[in-house]
Design an enzyme around this catalytic site. Sequence first.
Site, PDB file in Angstrom:
ATOM      1  N   LYS A  51      -0.697   8.866  -1.990  1.00  0.00           N
ATOM      2  CA  LYS A  51      -1.144  10.255  -1.855  1.00  0.00           C
ATOM      3  C   LYS A  51      -0.430  11.219  -2.805  1.00  0.00           C
ATOM      4  O   LYS A  51      -0.964  12.281  -3.133  1.00  0.00           O
ATOM      5  CB  LYS A  51      -0.961  10.723  -0.412  1.00  0.00           C
ATOM      6  CG  LYS A  51      -1.961  10.155   0.581  1.00  0.00           C
ATOM      7  CD  LYS A  51      -3.323  10.809   0.448  1.00  0.00           C
ATOM      8  CE  LYS A  51      -4.240  10.442   1.596  1.00  0.00           C
ATOM      9  NZ  LYS A  51      -5.542  11.150   1.510  1.00  0.00           N
ATOM     10  N   SER A 305      -1.752   0.567   0.314  1.00  0.00           N
ATOM     11  CA  SER A 305      -1.768   2.005   0.052  1.00  0.00           C
ATOM     12  C   SER A 305      -0.604   2.794   0.634  1.00  0.00           C
ATOM     13  O   SER A 305      -0.370   3.929   0.220  1.00  0.00           O
ATOM     14  CB  SER A 305      -3.080   2.610   0.561  1.00  0.00           C
ATOM     15  OG  SER A 305      -3.208   2.401   1.957  1.00  0.00           O
TER      16      SER A 305
END
Length: 505
Positions: A51, A305
């Site tokens: 992110k 992720s």
Amino acid sequence: MLEQYVRKILTARVYDVAEETPLQSAYQLSQRLGNSILLKREDLQPVFSFKIRGAYNKIAQLSEAEKARGVVTASAGNHAQGVALAAKHLGIKATIVMPKTTPEIKVKAVRARGARVVLHGDAFPESLAHSLRLVEEKGFVYIHPYDDPDVIAGQGTVAMEILRQHQGALHAVFVPCGGGGLIAGVAAYIKYVRPEIKVIGVEPEDSNCLQAAMAAGERVSLPQVGLFADGVAVSQIGEHTFAVCRDYVDEVITVSSDEICAAMKDIYDDTRSITEPSGALAVAGIKKYVARSAIKDQNLVAIDSGANVNFDRLRHVAERAELGEQREAIIAVTIPENPGSFKRFCEAIGKRQITEFNYRFHSKEQAHIFVGVQTHPELDPRSELLKQLDEAGFPVIDLTENELAKLHIRHMVGGHNDAVINERLYRFEFPERPGALFNFLNKLGGHWNISMFHYRNHGAAEGRVLAALQVPDDEMHLVPEAFNSIGYPYWDETDNPAYKLFLAQ
């Protein structure tokens, strides 16, 4: 469209704070699946998640006037930390609105990176609404977690690195999907540069907003989303992200929570790192894809992720990983209540390892036992165990896919109570926050007598409760209205076979 995104990806400003993460071979998993499995280790970013790429790229693109106004976002997870670190690096004031239910570890992590945290609301929609009010009242610039071209471009640098790090044949890249920022950026870059490579999204079965949108041909809003993989718990795919995904994502695979837990264990076995549930989605998707297509000797990439997982959730993950691997069966078996029955049952089980055994006297004629047994998806499948028990004369019910049995019954096996009448069983989920259990019990107990109750903290954002209520037949029509006033999702489990065998009157 793709050319515009590729241009933005190539010029994205992410490496002031983000790392070029390694593309690491998962040796044990590769051996097991007969393919070369490569992990893109975004869990190694400074905020332990990809992110930071999109957040920094968006904030870095702001004008000087916009930077002076400060930025705001609503997030309880990885995006919050990405915005906080990006703003700190650029010398910009950042405000992060988080639900009051956010675990303290995440609140501290955001504050440690210099952002102001505002705790507002019990759930994300309330936090989002408050952050948008701050845009109107304070003039802050809103940083969207996924539905913004600059955010998408920042996430797309993951694909740029993958293709640079692996320039040979590549069958597919598997991408976890929530709001779609990561998969849109990955798909835009890969389909422009190497269109022969498949881009495959992976979502939880209970949070499949991209799969639903692609099936409908338009964005749809899910009425409810599961919270186990909280990093991708999004009810509607983004507008900008879907514009890319609808044409350039090859397919979307969904996986169960148990399969996610098994994938977390796979990643740990190969890397000795602990990922978060959403971070393990891609590996779970690869396993399902390989089993379905029976491909061999292909190169497959899974984007790992993120690794922002609460430590106390790992107990639940460990419990469910073997089920997700199909290496444990949960069964209910009826045996005669007489000497020698247990011995005959153990003989029927054979040399398999018993992982769990729960028993309580039921009647003079028979006993119901709740048993966990080790299996193997290929060498000793669950179906073979069930067949052997049946042939040995033991009635057996497979509870391996029974959520009630796995979440509650296995911790409650204790026999029946003939004194309880008009008992109805319900399973609930409610937001996990201080005082939530008391408030829930207070509301629930105001209508009918509670004859049984089970709650176990899983370290997750939602609490899971099993409650039995004594509801007379002539009052059953009042139940939906009463539960709807409480406002939590619920399921009627009165006819669940696990309940009938072990707990019903």
